[in-house]
Design a protein around this motif. Structure first.
Motif, short mmCIF file in Angstrom:
data_model
loop_
_atom_site.label_atom_id
_atom_site.label_comp_id
_atom_site.label_asym_id
_atom_site.label_seq_id
_atom_site.Cartn_x
_atom_site.Cartn_y
_atom_site.Cartn_z
N ALA A 20 -37.76 -15.27 -26.86
CA ALA A 20 -38.87 -16.14 -27.21
C ALA A 20 -40.34 -16.20 -27.39
CB ALA A 20 -38.78 -15.75 -25.40
N PRO A 21 -41.08 -17.27 -27.12
CA PRO A 21 -42.49 -17.31 -27.70
C PRO A 21 -43.56 -16.55 -26.48
CG PRO A 21 -42.19 -19.19 -26.12
CD PRO A 21 -41.21 -18.06 -26.30
N GLY A 26 -47.61 -18.04 -29.30
CA GLY A 26 -47.19 -19.32 -29.26
C GLY A 26 -46.32 -19.53 -31.06
N ALA A 27 -46.38 -17.85 -31.12
CA ALA A 27 -45.15 -17.59 -32.47
C ALA A 27 -44.32 -16.61 -31.16
CB ALA A 27 -45.58 -17.08 -33.41
N GLU A 28 -44.04 -16.00 -31.95
CA GLU A 28 -42.23 -15.55 -31.05
C GLU A 28 -43.60 -14.03 -30.97
OE1 GLU A 28 -40.48 -12.28 -34.24
OE2 GLU A 28 -39.12 -14.40 -34.74
N TYR A 29 -42.33 -13.84 -30.03
CA TYR A 29 -43.03 -12.83 -28.82
C TYR A 29 -42.09 -11.17 -29.42
CZ TYR A 29 -43.42 -9.38 -25.22
OH TYR A 29 -43.54 -8.25 -24.18
N VAL A 30 -44.15 -10.45 -29.73
CA VAL A 30 -43.60 -9.12 -30.41
C VAL A 30 -43.62 -7.91 -30.00
CG1 VAL A 30 -44.25 -7.45 -32.28
CG2 VAL A 30 -44.02 -10.22 -32.57
N PRO A 31 -42.38 -7.04 -28.96
CA PRO A 31 -42.83 -6.11 -28.59
C PRO A 31 -43.91 -4.91 -28.28
CG PRO A 31 -40.59 -5.61 -29.24
CD PRO A 31 -41.27 -7.10 -29.67
N VAL A 32 -43.99 -3.87 -28.57
CA VAL A 32 -45.27 -3.05 -28.53
C VAL A 32 -44.14 -1.67 -27.91
CG1 VAL A 32 -47.56 -1.89 -29.13
CG2 VAL A 32 -47.11 -4.01 -28.83
N LEU A 162 -46.37 -23.29 -23.17
CA LEU A 162 -47.14 -23.09 -24.05
C LEU A 162 -47.49 -24.85 -24.44
CD1 LEU A 162 -44.28 -22.18 -26.81
CD2 LEU A 162 -46.99 -21.12 -26.06
N ASP A 163 -46.96 -25.59 -23.50
CA ASP A 163 -47.45 -26.55 -23.44
C ASP A 163 -47.40 -27.53 -21.24
OD1 ASP A 163 -46.78 -29.85 -22.52
OD2 ASP A 163 -44.82 -30.39 -23.38
N ALA A 164 -49.35 -27.86 -21.62
CA ALA A 164 -49.44 -28.10 -19.82
C ALA A 164 -48.81 -28.73 -18.64
CB ALA A 164 -50.90 -28.74 -20.38
N ALA A 165 -47.95 -29.94 -19.56
CA ALA A 165 -47.06 -30.68 -19.21
C ALA A 165 -45.70 -30.04 -18.54
CB ALA A 165 -46.46 -32.02 -19.93
N THR A 166 -45.34 -28.81 -18.66
CA THR A 166 -44.93 -28.66 -18.08
C THR A 166 -44.72 -26.53 -17.45
OG1 THR A 166 -43.48 -26.74 -20.70
CG2 THR A 166 -42.74 -29.07 -20.12
N ASP A 167 -46.01 -26.23 -18.22
CA ASP A 167 -46.58 -25.00 -17.45
C ASP A 167 -46.55 -25.46 -16.03
OD1 ASP A 167 -47.68 -22.71 -17.59
OD2 ASP A 167 -49.71 -23.25 -17.77
N VAL A 168 -46.39 -23.18 -15.65
CA VAL A 168 -46.15 -22.94 -13.96
C VAL A 168 -47.36 -22.09 -13.80
CG1 VAL A 168 -44.30 -21.88 -12.66
CG2 VAL A 168 -43.70 -23.14 -14.62
N ASP A 169 -47.49 -22.64 -12.62
CA ASP A 169 -48.74 -21.57 -11.97
C ASP A 169 -48.02 -20.24 -11.37
OD1 ASP A 169 -50.94 -23.91 -11.63
OD2 ASP A 169 -49.37 -24.76 -10.88
N HIS A 222 -42.36 -12.90 -18.71
CA HIS A 222 -43.56 -11.88 -18.12
C HIS A 222 -44.59 -11.46 -18.42
CE1 HIS A 222 -41.55 -9.93 -14.05
NE2 HIS A 222 -40.52 -8.91 -15.34
N ALA A 223 -45.33 -11.91 -19.68
CA ALA A 223 -46.26 -11.92 -20.30
C ALA A 223 -47.05 -13.12 -20.47
CB ALA A 223 -46.14 -11.66 -21.83
N ALA A 224 -46.29 -14.22 -19.51
CA ALA A 224 -46.73 -15.36 -20.15
C ALA A 224 -47.09 -16.21 -17.96
CB ALA A 224 -45.31 -17.25 -20.02
N TYR A 225 -46.80 -15.47 -16.92
CA TYR A 225 -47.14 -15.64 -15.76
C TYR A 225 -46.95 -15.01 -14.67
CZ TYR A 225 -44.87 -19.84 -17.51
OH TYR A 225 -43.95 -21.40 -18.43
N PRO A 226 -47.62 -15.25 -13.49
CA PRO A 226 -48.07 -14.45 -12.45
C PRO A 226 -46.30 -13.95 -12.00
CG PRO A 226 -49.34 -15.88 -11.96
CD PRO A 226 -48.74 -16.56 -13.36
N VAL A 227 -45.93 -12.89 -11.35
CA VAL A 227 -44.30 -13.13 -10.42
C VAL A 227 -44.75 -12.56 -9.59
CG1 VAL A 227 -42.28 -12.70 -10.98
CG2 VAL A 227 -43.22 -13.00 -12.65
N VAL A 228 -44.28 -12.96 -8.56
CA VAL A 228 -44.14 -13.12 -6.83
C VAL A 228 -42.85 -12.14 -6.97
CG1 VAL A 228 -46.80 -13.61 -6.61
CG2 VAL A 228 -44.20 -14.66 -5.88
N GLY A 229 -42.34 -10.73 -6.43
CA GLY A 229 -41.07 -10.81 -6.29
C GLY A 229 -40.69 -10.26 -4.80
N ILE A 230 -39.33 -9.87 -4.18
CA ILE A 230 -38.58 -9.24 -2.86
C ILE A 230 -37.59 -9.11 -3.01
CG2 ILE A 230 -37.26 -11.68 -2.28
CD1 ILE A 230 -40.16 -9.67 0.08
#
Length: 558
Positions: A20-21, A26-32, A162-169, A222-230
């Protein structure tokens, strides 16, 4: 992590398919490797957020200082860092880092990173909660058993950033983020291994979080968004008597980006301006024991034979949480009130009131019937009725339930009485399929061609859609006039590098508590020979027809 993965460097866990990006590059996700779980954020407020990571124990040793920073620039240029600090890891907390910066601007897109021993983590992106009345977009998912498939849903969700038209809050996990170790349900996917091991203690559940986060699609999301969970039962707590509960709850608060306030309380709310308020419910820690089920009857349990399912006073939420919810719904100023439920709320009935009445004689209970799952809200019908009546009697409009756990898609519009054709509609529900966990058809249960006509005939007043063969995640877009819900499904979860597509899209207009399908097929309309009472609260005008109407015969055949 699982025994088959223990001791392997992170580079050896890299997938054999395009990852995934990264929203940062904007490139492929690279782990550390020094950060084996990646970076996570969650539980945002209008001026703060939780930031989380975990340091490789081989790097952390007995404990190590970890620097963190958050700001407005992905490159952290001069003058753009809004908050920073240093946290020290310990083996006692599994070398996790949990910080809660405050004083951040509302409705802001921000960037964060950690640094340990001169090595930077992947850059993560997060968002604070907005104010005002702008449209908002949230995603929801649940049930991601590692051994049952690849996380194509998370790869697709990460790409939306990657696109404001599809981005998630905001992203919402509705439970079963991790599962107990080992294979399950006779479902095997090549390349997804979780060896059998006890899953009871804190260390056991740590192992499961470690394993799941070797998946780079999950890291990228996870690196792209804040996540809330139960959490739900497979996260480690079926009910208060579950022996795994102490370790599982401790692991949840340690391994997830969750605010640590008020002991083990998980129910909490998030207001995204005046547009949407999310009430996350805890349906495990406070529940009474579920009613006994009829294990030999594939169609479930009769309420006449097992009347405890409708017994007043039985609770799933507990008195304090229930009052918190009722007060929150009544006092919310948001256009849309969203209940995040681990478990399906709509009545999941497999035999009708009339059929039960015919076999039981006079005087069956209100909404008598045979119900399929005593674990979910059908096992706690008096409390569900109390919530529905509260919404109706309080004239609380635009209440929507989003639910997990079921491993199938559904959409329902719930009247005050689901056996009375004149009863007004008060809320809608959209229950999502699993990310990967096995569906019924994978375990030999009937598919859509059997399930749709059966359930449509027994639940004609409220069930509008069901699909039992696919997986994925949901997108909910809330505006001042309308709510749009989109079900997104991967083409396959059994092979890597698979695209996703829209399965179905629905709309709910403000003040209607009615659903129309505007994309996809399988809609099950209210029977035309029944009176349509409209909605209450709100208008008595029935919803508009779909842009591409689907007749009842086609709906029943999928």
């Amino acid at each position: 992590m699982g025994a088959a993965l223990a001791g392997r460097p992170l580079s050896a866990l890299a997938r054999l398919w395009p990852p995934a990006p990264s929203v940062a590059t904007g490139a492929e996700y690279v782990p550390v490797a020094d950060f084996p779980a990646g970076v996570l954020s969650g539980d945002p407020t209008t001026d703060g957020v939780v930031l989380w990571t975990r340091i490789d124990p081989a790097v952390a040793g007995a404990g190590i200082d970890v620097d963190w920073e958050i700001g407005t620039d992905v490159a952290f240029g001069a003058g753009t860092v809004l908050a920073s600090g240093t946290a020290t890891t310990t083996a006692a907390s599994d070398h996790t880092v949990h910080v809660e910066p405050t004083g951040l601007p509302a409705g802001a897109t921000l960037w964060y990173r950690f640094t340990v021993a001169g090595t930077d983590s992947p850059v993560g992106r997060t968002k604070t909660l907005p104010t005002g009345s702008d449209p908002v977009r949230i995603a929801s998912f649940s049930c991601q058993r590692f051994v049952h498939g690849y996380y194509a849903a998370h790869a697709d969700l990460a790409t939306r950033a990657l696109d404001a038209a599809t981005d998630v809050d905001l992203v919402v996990c509705l439970g079963d983020y991790v599962y107990e170790a080992g294979p399950a349900d006779d479902v095997t996917v090549a390349g997804r291994v979780d060896p059998d091991a006890p899953t009871v203690t804190l260390d056991d559940y740590r192992r499961q979080y470690h394993l799941y986060r070797t998946d780079l699609d999950l890291q990228a999301m996870h690196a792209a968004y804040p996540v809330v969970g139960i959490f739900d039962n497979h996260d480690g707590m079926s009910d208060p008597s579950d022996p795994a509960a102490p370790g599982a709850v401790a692991a949840f608060f340690e391994q997830m980006p969750v605010r640590r306030t008020d002991g083990d309380r998980q129910h909490r709310s998030f207001a995204l301006g005046d547009t949407l308020e999310l009430f996350l419910l805890d349906e495990r820690q406070h529940r009474d024991p579920e009613p006994p089920s009829e294990p030999d009857n594939i169609l479930g349990t009769s309420s006449v034979d097992e009347p405890s399912m409708v017994e007043p006073g039985r609770t799933m939420l507990g008195a304090d949480q229930k009052q918190w919810l009722l007060d929150g719904l009544a006092g919310s100023g948001a256009a849309w009130k969203i209940l995040g439920s681990q478990l399906v709320f709509w009545p999941f009935r497999s035999e009708s009131y009339a059929d039960v009445q015919a076999t039981a004689g006079d005087g069956p209970q209100r909404n008598a019937g045979r119900y399929l799952n005593m674990t979910q809200w059908d096992g706690y019908q008096a409390e569900r009725r109390e919530i529905v009546d509260h919404v109706h009697d309080g004239n609380i409009s635009d209440v929507v339930v989003i639910a997990g756990d079921s491993h199938f898609w559904s959409a329902a519009e719930l009247p005050v009485d689901w056996d009375d054709p004149t009863s007004p509609y008060v809320l809608t529900e959209f229950a999502g399929a699993s990310v990967t966990s096995a569906n019924g058809d994978e375990m030999g249960l009937p598919g859509n061609d059997v399930v749709r006509p059966l359930l449509a005939a027994v639940n004609p007043l409220h069930l509008r859609y069901i699909e039992v063969t696919t997986n994925g995640y949901a997108i909910l877009e809330a505006g001042s006039e309308r709510l749009t819900v989109t079900y997104v499904t991967p083409v396959s979860i059994t092979e890597p590098d698979q695209p996703s597509e829209v399965l179905a899209r629905f709309e709910v207009d403000r003040g209607t508590a009615r659903i129309r399908q505007v994309e996809g097929d399988g809609f099950m309309p209210r029977p035309a020979d029944l009176p349509d009472p409209g909605s209450d609260p709100g208008t008595d005008t029935p919803p508009a027809s779909p842009a591409d109407p689907i007749d009842a015969a086609a709906a029943f055949t999928g």
